[in-house]
Each structure stands twice: as C-alpha cells, then as structure tokens.
Design a protein around this motif. Structure first.
Motif, PDB file in Angstrom:
ATOM      1  N   LEU A 131      -6.547  41.070  -7.735  1.00 15.05           N
ATOM      2  CA  LEU A 131      -7.414  39.969  -8.172  1.00 15.05           C
ATOM      3  C   LEU A 131      -8.083  39.286  -6.978  1.00 15.05           C
ATOM      4  O   LEU A 131      -9.070  38.552  -7.175  1.00 15.05           O
ATOM      5  N   ILE A 132      -7.549  39.493  -5.778  1.00 18.54           N
ATOM      6  CA  ILE A 132      -8.152  38.904  -4.578  1.00 18.54           C
ATOM      7  C   ILE A 132      -8.288  39.997  -3.524  1.00 18.54           C
ATOM      8  O   ILE A 132      -7.646  41.041  -3.593  1.00 18.54           O
ATOM      9  N   ALA A 133      -9.106  39.705  -2.577  1.00 17.38           N
ATOM     10  CA  ALA A 133      -9.327  40.664  -1.503  1.00 17.38           C
ATOM     11  C   ALA A 133      -8.153  40.626  -0.508  1.00 17.38           C
ATOM     12  O   ALA A 133      -7.433  39.634  -0.402  1.00 17.38           O
ATOM     13  N   GLN A 134      -7.990  41.727   0.191  1.00 15.06           N
ATOM     14  CA  GLN A 134      -6.929  41.808   1.200  1.00 15.06           C
ATOM     15  C   GLN A 134      -7.110  40.753   2.275  1.00 15.06           C
ATOM     16  O   GLN A 134      -6.154  40.191   2.807  1.00 15.06           O
ATOM     17  N   LYS A 135      -8.355  40.427   2.576  1.00 14.53           N
ATOM     18  CA  LYS A 135      -8.670  39.436   3.587  1.00 14.53           C
ATOM     19  C   LYS A 135      -8.123  38.065   3.201  1.00 14.53           C
ATOM     20  O   LYS A 135      -7.537  37.359   4.027  1.00 14.53           O
ATOM     21  N   ASP A 136      -8.297  37.683   1.946  1.00 10.24           N
ATOM     22  CA  ASP A 136      -7.797  36.379   1.482  1.00 10.24           C
ATOM     23  C   ASP A 136      -6.261  36.340   1.491  1.00 10.24           C
ATOM     24  O   ASP A 136      -5.658  35.300   1.791  1.00 10.24           O
ATOM     25  N   PHE A 137      -5.638  37.438   1.154  1.00  7.66           N
ATOM     26  CA  PHE A 137      -4.177  37.497   1.165  1.00  7.66           C
ATOM     27  C   PHE A 137      -3.636  37.338   2.585  1.00  7.66           C
ATOM     28  O   PHE A 137      -2.669  36.594   2.828  1.00  7.66           O
ATOM     29  N   ASP A 138      -4.257  38.035   3.546  1.00 12.85           N
ATOM     30  CA  ASP A 138      -3.805  37.924   4.935  1.00 12.85           C
ATOM     31  C   ASP A 138      -3.980  36.498   5.458  1.00 12.85           C
ATOM     32  O   ASP A 138      -3.123  35.977   6.177  1.00 12.85           O
ATOM     33  N   GLN A 139      -5.063  35.853   5.072  1.00 12.21           N
ATOM     34  CA  GLN A 139      -5.289  34.487   5.526  1.00 12.21           C
ATOM     35  C   GLN A 139      -4.230  33.537   4.979  1.00 12.21           C
ATOM     36  O   GLN A 139      -3.742  32.662   5.685  1.00 12.21           O
ATOM     37  N   ALA A 140      -3.851  33.708   3.710  1.00 12.14           N
ATOM     38  CA  ALA A 140      -2.801  32.870   3.113  1.00 12.14           C
ATOM     39  C   ALA A 140      -1.457  33.106   3.807  1.00 12.14           C
ATOM     40  O   ALA A 140      -0.668  32.163   4.024  1.00 12.14           O
ATOM     41  N   LYS A 141      -1.217  34.344   4.170  1.00 11.90           N
ATOM     42  CA  LYS A 141       0.037  34.658   4.864  1.00 11.90           C
ATOM     43  C   LYS A 141       0.097  33.990   6.233  1.00 11.90           C
ATOM     44  O   LYS A 141       1.115  33.390   6.625  1.00 11.90           O
ATOM     45  N   TYR A 142      -1.007  34.042   7.010  1.00  7.96           N
ATOM     46  CA  TYR A 142      -1.037  33.439   8.333  1.00  7.96           C
ATOM     47  C   TYR A 142      -0.914  31.916   8.263  1.00  7.96           C
ATOM     48  O   TYR A 142      -0.260  31.290   9.102  1.00  7.96           O
ATOM     49  N   ASN A 143      -1.544  31.323   7.239  1.00 10.94           N
ATOM     50  CA  ASN A 143      -1.434  29.867   7.075  1.00 10.94           C
ATOM     51  C   ASN A 143       0.012  29.457   6.799  1.00 10.94           C
ATOM     52  O   ASN A 143       0.500  28.450   7.324  1.00 10.94           O
ATOM     53  N   MET A 144       0.672  30.248   5.966  1.00 11.65           N
ATOM     54  CA  MET A 144       2.055  29.941   5.640  1.00 11.65           C
ATOM     55  C   MET A 144       2.939  30.025   6.897  1.00 11.65           C
ATOM     56  O   MET A 144       3.769  29.142   7.142  1.00 11.65           O
ATOM     57  N   GLN A 145       2.795  31.057   7.717  1.00 11.61           N
ATOM     58  CA  GLN A 145       3.586  31.213   8.938  1.00 11.61           C
ATOM     59  C   GLN A 145       3.285  30.105   9.954  1.00 11.61           C
ATOM     60  O   GLN A 145       4.203  29.596  10.633  1.00 11.61           O
ATOM     61  N   ASN A 146       2.030  29.703  10.047  1.00 11.45           N
ATOM     62  CA  ASN A 146       1.640  28.657  10.985  1.00 11.45           C
ATOM     63  C   ASN A 146       2.260  27.316  10.609  1.00 11.45           C
ATOM     64  O   ASN A 146       2.789  26.586  11.468  1.00 11.45           O
ATOM     65  N   LEU A 147       2.264  26.992   9.325  1.00 13.49           N
ATOM     66  CA  LEU A 147       2.803  25.711   8.886  1.00 13.49           C
ATOM     67  C   LEU A 147       4.331  25.704   8.925  1.00 13.49           C
ATOM     68  O   LEU A 147       4.943  24.653   9.120  1.00 13.49           O
ATOM     69  N   ARG A 148       4.954  26.854   8.768  1.00 15.43           N
ATOM     70  CA  ARG A 148       6.400  26.917   8.944  1.00 15.43           C
ATOM     71  C   ARG A 148       6.782  26.635  10.401  1.00 15.43           C
ATOM     72  O   ARG A 148       7.775  25.945  10.679  1.00 15.43           O
ATOM     73  N   ALA A 149       5.984  27.162  11.335  1.00 14.53           N
ATOM     74  CA  ALA A 149       6.230  26.892  12.754  1.00 14.53           C
ATOM     75  C   ALA A 149       6.022  25.413  13.071  1.00 14.53           C
ATOM     76  O   ALA A 149       6.779  24.814  13.857  1.00 14.53           O
ATOM     77  N   ALA A 150       5.010  24.817  12.456  1.00 14.27           N
ATOM     78  CA  ALA A 150       4.769  23.386  12.680  1.00 14.27           C
ATOM     79  C   ALA A 150       5.932  22.549  12.144  1.00 14.27           C
ATOM     80  O   ALA A 150       6.324  21.544  12.752  1.00 14.27           O
TER      81      ALA A 150
END
Length: 400
Positions: A131-150
C-alpha cells in the motif's frame, strides 16, 4: 809539707771515686725516662654475623589510581553527599544536579519515540500489502530509530544528574559548592586511591640483572619516624634510560590501616641477598686509597731486649723530676697500628663484610685512623672485656 801531701792524696782519691761511681745523685735526679708518644684511638673487633645486600633509594609515594570526576551534563548543584577526606566506593553517589529540565526532556523524547514506533508499525503492515512505497517505509524506520536514540540520550542525561564515583578511593579535593551552575565536563571532585600505593625508583643499570619482580622491599617514611612498611617490587622497566643510565622500578605497598598517604617522601630498601655468617667491621674502619681498601689493626708490639750494662747489671731506674709526676699521658704500652689490605663484600648500614685480609677478633681502628701510619704506637681508649682479661692475665704472669 806533710799536711799538703795528705790533702793532695785525698783529692786524687775523691776524683777516682767520682769517675768510677756512675754519676752523682743530682744527675740521676735530673734524668728523665723515655716517653712513647702514643696516638689515642678507638677500636672495634671484627665479628661474624648476618649481613644483607640491598639497594636503597628515595621516592615519593603515588596513588595506584586517581580520577577526576567531571560533570557529564549541565545543571545546578543542589546536593552534596561527600566531603574531602571521605572514603568512597565505585558507583557511590557524590552529588546531585537539579533534574527538572532533564525529566522534561526525557518525557518529550519518550512521546516522540512512541509516536515513531506507532508510525513504523503501521508502515510495516502497509508495505506487506504493497500500500506504500518502499521509500516511505524506509523513512518511517529511520525516524523510529532516530527517536529511540534521542530517548536513550535523554534518559542518560537524567541519570547523569547523579554524580557517582568511578573508582574506589578518598575524596582528595572538592572543586564546587552548592548552588553552582555546573557545565558539561567541569571538574567536580578528585578521587585518589589509597591502597595500594606505589613508589617509583630510578635504579642504576648495574642493578638490572639483580632486582626481580616480587622481591620484598621496605619503606621508611620521613613523616612517620620509627615505623617500617613492607611491600614488593611490582614491575621493572625492561629498558635503560640512555640519558641517566637508570631504569624504573615500581614498588607496591598495601597499607590497610591507611597510615601511608600519597605524596609522602620515604626511603626504600630492597634486600636481594643475605649472608648468615659474614665477617664484618664498622664502615668507619675502612680506608679507601689509590683504588685499594685497607684497615688499621691494633697489635702488640714486639718485645725489645733489655738495655743492660756490659757487666750484666741493669741501669737504675730514673726518677722523673717535679715530685715524680710527668706531663705525658698514661699509655697502654706495647700497642702499634699496622695497615692491612682487605677485600670487602656486602655493606649494610654501618657494617661492611670483609672477605679476606683479617681474621675474626682482630681489632680495627674506627676513631683516629687518619692520625696513624703503619707502625705508629697507639693508645686504645675503649678497652673491652677481652682486653681487660688479657691485661690481667699478663699482670699475673709478671708477678709469678
């Protein structure tokens, strides 16, 4: 005429008696005995005993470990839990910074992390249904990892508001006060380890093959007179400093009582060999001349033949003028000094080992040796029991 002849005969007889009588009483009275100019000395006997070979040096005690406690986050200092001189353990809380700001940042980071986790979970399901592009999925994954580090950083910053000791030791210095605004990396405390303590010696290279790790050592601290502390060699540097011709020897001392302190100056002794039955003399008896080592020994002078007349009768003893008193000091007759070359071995304090040259019991001059030469008559001032016994025995033999 007859009277004159009788007077002349009496005069000739008087002159003849005077010539054959060996001198007048006045001449005998004026005669003085021969006085020996003996040099007063003190002696000690070469004796057997234990002696140790050791190296002695000076060093300053240093801590095995030391730590500067710095702030890892900023904030106002609101609590102090320790003071200078107090012992602390690793992990113990030393001080506390204000935590309101850190708690707020942690809450904010946690909210952002949870939102990112929810978004990632939704995108993970959507990508499975394409339902979404691979690009959007990768971006959501990176945002999640970044905020966990914060979030993790915010949690650590809150934890860093509690200042803890990194090592065991004693608080040697407190650099801040209550109410100070603390900046990141600002030094707050200095912790010094008190046990063990180390002393680093710069030892001449000739000792490199003698000293070994694990050998026992002793320490005499100037600040603690009369107390001796034991330790051992911890490690030996494998190289020699070419500029000084020395190598580093690190000694370790464990003092559970806490008497020793870093910075104390002391004398370190390292015993590397011992002899249980060595012939020793005081160090003050040795004479170093022209690359040779010698001592002056006190011996009995050889007996001289009696000065008798040709007819076998001894000369009458002369009396000393002025009431029989003499200005010469009483001396022990028949003692002379002889120079003996010796070979020395180990030295320990004021004792030196003698490996050859003299025997046990030999009396060596310790005081006055610079005033005598080989064959000088001497007077022993410190007569020991053995000398007294010999003198008494000699007197008894003369009486017999």
């Amino acid at each position: 005429m007859k009277f004159s002849t009788i007077l002349a005969c009496v005069g000739l007889i008087s002159l003849s008696l005077s010539a054959c009588g060996g001198g007048s009483p006045a001449q005998a009275k004026d005669a003085k005995p021969e006085v020996v100019n003996a040099v007063p000395v003190e002696v000690a006997r070469a004796a057997r005993g234990q002696i140790a070979a050791s190296y002695n040096g000076t060093a300053t005690l240093v801590a095995d470990h030391e730590a500067q406690v710095a702030a890892k986050t900023s904030g106002v200092l609101i609590k102090l839990f320790v003071e200078e001189g107090q012992s602390v353990k690793a992990g113990q809380v030393l001080a506390q910074l204000e935590q309101d700001t850190a708690r707020a940042k942690l809450a904010q980071a946690e909210a952002q992390m949870r939102a990112a986790d929810a978004s990632f979970t939704y995108n993970e399901k959507a990508i499975q249904k394409q339902l979404i592009a691979q690009k959007d999925f990768d971006q959501a994954k990176y945002n999640m990892q970044n905020l966990r580090a914060a979030y993790e950083e915010a949690r650590l910053n809150l934890q860093f508001t509690m200042i803890v000791a990194p090592v065991d030791g004693v608080i040697a210095e407190r650099s801040v006060k209550l109410g100070n605004l603390i900046q990141t990396n600002q030094n707050l405390f200095r912790i010094v380890g008190m046990d063990p303590l180390q002393a680093v010696l710069n030892v001449p290279e000739r000792q490199l093959g003698i000293l070994k790790a694990g050998q026992p050592v002793t320490l005499d601290a100037d600040a603690l007179p009369g107390q001796k502390f034991t330790g051992n060699i911890l490690r030996i540097a494998p190289v020699v400093d070419s500029s000084s011709g020395t190598f580093r020897v690190t000694c370790e001392f464990r003092d559970k009582s806490g008497t020793l302190k870093p910075g104390m100056f002391g004398r370190v002794g390292i015993v590397y060999d011992q002899r249980a039955d060595a012939l020793t003399v005081p160090r003050s008896a040795l004479i170093e001349e022209d690359g040779e080592t010698a001592v002056f020994v006190v011996e009995k002078a050889p007996d001289k033949p009696a000065d008798d007349k040709k007819d076998g009768t001894k000369k009458p003893e002369a009396k000393v003028a002025d009431g029989g008193k003499s200005d010469a000091k009483p001396v022990a007759p028949g003692l002379v000094a002889h120079r003996k070359l010796v070979k020395v071995g180990y030295s320990d304090g004021d004792k030196v080992e003698i490996r050859s040259g003299i025997d046990e019991g030999t009396r060596v001059i310790t005081v006055g040796r610079n005033a005598v030469r080989d064959g000088t008559a001497v007077q022993v001032l410190n007569v020991d029991n053995e000398d007294k016994q010999l003198a008494q025995k000699s007197a008894e033999e003369k009486k017999a």
